[in-house]
Write a protein that holds these residues in place. Structure first.
Motif, PDB file in Angstrom:
ATOM      1  N   VAL A 216       0.854  -1.188   0.000  1.00 20.41           N
ATOM      2  CA  VAL A 216       0.000   0.000   0.000  1.00 20.41           C
ATOM      3  C   VAL A 216       0.885   1.231   0.000  1.00 20.41           C
ATOM      4  O   VAL A 216       1.986   1.221   0.558  1.00 20.41           O
ATOM      5  CB  VAL A 216      -0.933   0.006   1.238  1.00 20.41           C
ATOM      6  N   ALA A 217       0.418   2.283  -0.665  1.00 22.03           N
ATOM      7  CA  ALA A 217       1.167   3.536  -0.707  1.00 22.03           C
ATOM      8  C   ALA A 217       0.192   4.689  -0.872  1.00 22.03           C
ATOM      9  O   ALA A 217      -0.897   4.532  -1.435  1.00 22.03           O
ATOM     10  CB  ALA A 217       2.166   3.531  -1.863  1.00 22.03           C
ATOM     11  N   ASN A 218       0.581   5.832  -0.363  1.00 23.31           N
ATOM     12  CA  ASN A 218      -0.200   7.043  -0.596  1.00 23.31           C
ATOM     13  C   ASN A 218       0.069   7.540  -2.014  1.00 23.31           C
ATOM     14  O   ASN A 218       1.196   7.474  -2.519  1.00 23.31           O
ATOM     15  CB  ASN A 218       0.186   8.121   0.413  1.00 23.31           C
ATOM     16  N   ARG A 219      -0.983   8.018  -2.669  1.00 26.09           N
ATOM     17  CA  ARG A 219      -0.853   8.563  -4.016  1.00 26.09           C
ATOM     18  C   ARG A 219      -0.445  10.027  -3.948  1.00 26.09           C
ATOM     19  O   ARG A 219      -0.891  10.767  -3.063  1.00 26.09           O
ATOM     20  CB  ARG A 219      -2.165   8.429  -4.775  1.00 26.09           C
ATOM     21  N   ALA A 220       0.400  10.440  -4.875  1.00 28.10           N
ATOM     22  CA  ALA A 220       0.846  11.832  -4.900  1.00 28.10           C
ATOM     23  C   ALA A 220      -0.326  12.782  -5.081  1.00 28.10           C
ATOM     24  O   ALA A 220      -0.332  13.909  -4.564  1.00 28.10           O
ATOM     25  CB  ALA A 220       1.872  12.026  -6.014  1.00 28.10           C
ATOM     26  N   SER A 221      -1.355  12.338  -5.808  1.00 30.20           N
ATOM     27  CA  SER A 221      -2.522  13.185  -6.078  1.00 30.20           C
ATOM     28  C   SER A 221      -3.557  13.125  -4.956  1.00 30.20           C
ATOM     29  O   SER A 221      -4.593  13.790  -5.031  1.00 30.20           O
ATOM     30  CB  SER A 221      -3.180  12.754  -7.397  1.00 30.20           C
ATOM     31  N   GLY A 222      -3.291  12.313  -3.925  1.00 32.83           N
ATOM     32  CA  GLY A 222      -4.233  12.155  -2.821  1.00 32.83           C
ATOM     33  C   GLY A 222      -4.898  10.801  -2.862  1.00 32.83           C
ATOM     34  O   GLY A 222      -5.172  10.260  -3.933  1.00 32.83           O
ATOM     35  N   GLY A 223      -5.154  10.238  -1.696  1.00 33.86           N
ATOM     36  CA  GLY A 223      -5.752   8.920  -1.630  1.00 33.86           C
ATOM     37  C   GLY A 223      -4.706   7.832  -1.530  1.00 33.86           C
ATOM     38  O   GLY A 223      -3.527   8.089  -1.242  1.00 33.86           O
ATOM     39  N   VAL A 224      -5.123   6.613  -1.799  1.00 41.36           N
ATOM     40  CA  VAL A 224      -4.288   5.441  -1.513  1.00 41.36           C
ATOM     41  C   VAL A 224      -4.298   4.479  -2.699  1.00 41.36           C
ATOM     42  O   VAL A 224      -5.300   4.371  -3.417  1.00 41.36           O
ATOM     43  CB  VAL A 224      -4.798   4.729  -0.242  1.00 41.36           C
ATOM     44  N   LEU A 225      -3.185   3.794  -2.886  1.00 41.20           N
ATOM     45  CA  LEU A 225      -3.070   2.732  -3.879  1.00 41.20           C
ATOM     46  C   LEU A 225      -2.751   1.420  -3.165  1.00 41.20           C
ATOM     47  O   LEU A 225      -1.763   1.329  -2.435  1.00 41.20           O
ATOM     48  CB  LEU A 225      -1.949   3.037  -4.875  1.00 41.20           C
ATOM     49  N   PHE A 226      -3.614   0.414  -3.347  1.00 35.30           N
ATOM     50  CA  PHE A 226      -3.322  -0.946  -2.908  1.00 35.30           C
ATOM     51  C   PHE A 226      -2.936  -1.747  -4.146  1.00 35.30           C
ATOM     52  O   PHE A 226      -3.651  -1.727  -5.155  1.00 35.30           O
ATOM     53  CB  PHE A 226      -4.547  -1.590  -2.241  1.00 35.30           C
ATOM     54  N   ARG A 227      -1.817  -2.472  -4.069  1.00 31.58           N
ATOM     55  CA  ARG A 227      -1.349  -3.265  -5.203  1.00 31.58           C
ATOM     56  C   ARG A 227      -1.144  -4.713  -4.751  1.00 31.58           C
ATOM     57  O   ARG A 227      -0.485  -4.971  -3.748  1.00 31.58           O
ATOM     58  CB  ARG A 227      -0.043  -2.714  -5.746  1.00 31.58           C
ATOM     59  N   VAL A 228      -1.733  -5.648  -5.510  1.00 27.43           N
ATOM     60  CA  VAL A 228      -1.563  -7.078  -5.249  1.00 27.43           C
ATOM     61  C   VAL A 228      -0.899  -7.702  -6.469  1.00 27.43           C
ATOM     62  O   VAL A 228      -1.332  -7.470  -7.603  1.00 27.43           O
ATOM     63  CB  VAL A 228      -2.913  -7.773  -4.979  1.00 27.43           C
ATOM     64  N   VAL A 229       0.147  -8.487  -6.239  1.00 24.80           N
ATOM     65  CA  VAL A 229       0.895  -9.122  -7.326  1.00 24.80           C
ATOM     66  C   VAL A 229       0.912 -10.627  -7.104  1.00 24.80           C
ATOM     67  O   VAL A 229       1.302 -11.100  -6.027  1.00 24.80           O
ATOM     68  CB  VAL A 229       2.340  -8.584  -7.400  1.00 24.80           C
ATOM     69  N   PHE A 230       0.462 -11.390  -8.107  1.00 28.23           N
ATOM     70  CA  PHE A 230       0.446 -12.849  -8.053  1.00 28.23           C
ATOM     71  C   PHE A 230       1.339 -13.431  -9.143  1.00 28.23           C
ATOM     72  O   PHE A 230       1.450 -12.826 -10.234  1.00 28.23           O
ATOM     73  CB  PHE A 230      -0.975 -13.398  -8.280  1.00 28.23           C
ATOM     74  N   PRO A 231       1.918 -14.606  -8.914  1.00 30.28           N
ATOM     75  CA  PRO A 231       2.577 -15.304 -10.016  1.00 30.28           C
ATOM     76  C   PRO A 231       1.529 -15.723 -11.058  1.00 30.28           C
ATOM     77  O   PRO A 231       0.434 -16.147 -10.687  1.00 30.28           O
ATOM     78  CB  PRO A 231       3.202 -16.549  -9.349  1.00 30.28           C
TER      79      PRO A 231
END
Length: 236
Positions: A216-231
């Motif tokens: 998870v990371a904060n977005r530069a433009s505001g709000g949040v980004l959740f990223r899920v990575v699978f094989p």
């Protein structure tokens, strides 16, 4: 099942709120009694008894809430490595999840979908559904504080470098930097309103069981980004 996951997300919030409200009320009553005793030196025993009974009732509500949280937590099937897995179409899981949360999306919220064809993921549909629903509900709740015409959620599903990537972005309140490393801890509560942490902790366990990763990371433009990575799995 996938259809049970959304109610679980919602149901965990209610007893957690009961517990917090009841404990806060009890602490306030106890502080008030302590201050009165210190100020007066003596106190009407009937008043003290009445207040103590109110505190006892408040703590009883907290205990009921705690029992409810435990019941719900026990009802969630925890990940068990390598058992009953299958190759799952994450695109189909996402389609069903979006249908389930449609009633939760407030009028005026701009939901942008960027969904491409992707390889399969080794897990189970039910567990992947829990992850997808949790992140969607999280984003929906995060944007409630904004005016309807300004609410924005972006959902992306794509394949990159032998991995399947699922991202959910919102323009709601960001997450305090000190809370980011602890966001996936069970029952973590920070300064930002992002749930109890149990749903995210379960999601992290499911993703890692499937050989993936979530961040998870904060977005530069505001709000949040959740990223899920699978094989990515092309099939067997």
């Amino acid at each position: 099942s996938l259809h049970d996951a959304l109610p679980i997300c919602r149901e965990l919030g209610r007893p957690a709120a009961w517990i917090r409200d009841s404990v806060l009320a009890s602490r306030a009553d106890l502080r008030s009694m302590a201050e009165r005793l210190e100020a007066n030196g003596t106190a009407d025993l009937r008043v003290v008894k009445t207040k103590l009974m109110e505190v006892e009732e408040s703590l009883a509500r907290a205990l009921h809430g705690a029992d409810r949280v435990l019941d719900i937590a026990r009802s969630v099937e925890l990940p068990t490595t390598g058992r009953d897995t299958e190759l799952v179409e994450l695109t189909e899981v996402l389609r069903v999840a979006l249908k389930l949360v449609r009633p939760e999306i407030r009028h005026g919220t701009d939901v942008q979908l960027d969904i491409g064809a992707v390889a399969k993921v080794r897990c189970t549909s039910a567990k992947l559904g829990q992850v997808v629903l949790n992140l969607l509900v999280n984003a929906i709740d995060a944007v409630i504080g904004r005016p309807p015409e300004e609410r924005s959620i972006i959902v992306r599903l794509f394949e990159q470098g032998g991995t399947v990537r699922f991202e959910v972005m919102d323009n709601g309140e960001g997450i305090a930097e000190e809370d980011l490393p602890k966001l996936f801890d069970p029952f973590h509560t920070g300064s930002s309103a992002r749930g109890t942490g149990l749903g995210l902790a379960i999601s992290k366990a499911i993703v890692e069981e499937a050989g993936g990763a979530i961040d998870v990371a904060n977005r530069a433009s505001g709000g949040v980004l959740f990223r899920v990575v699978f094989p990515a799995h092309e099939g067997e």
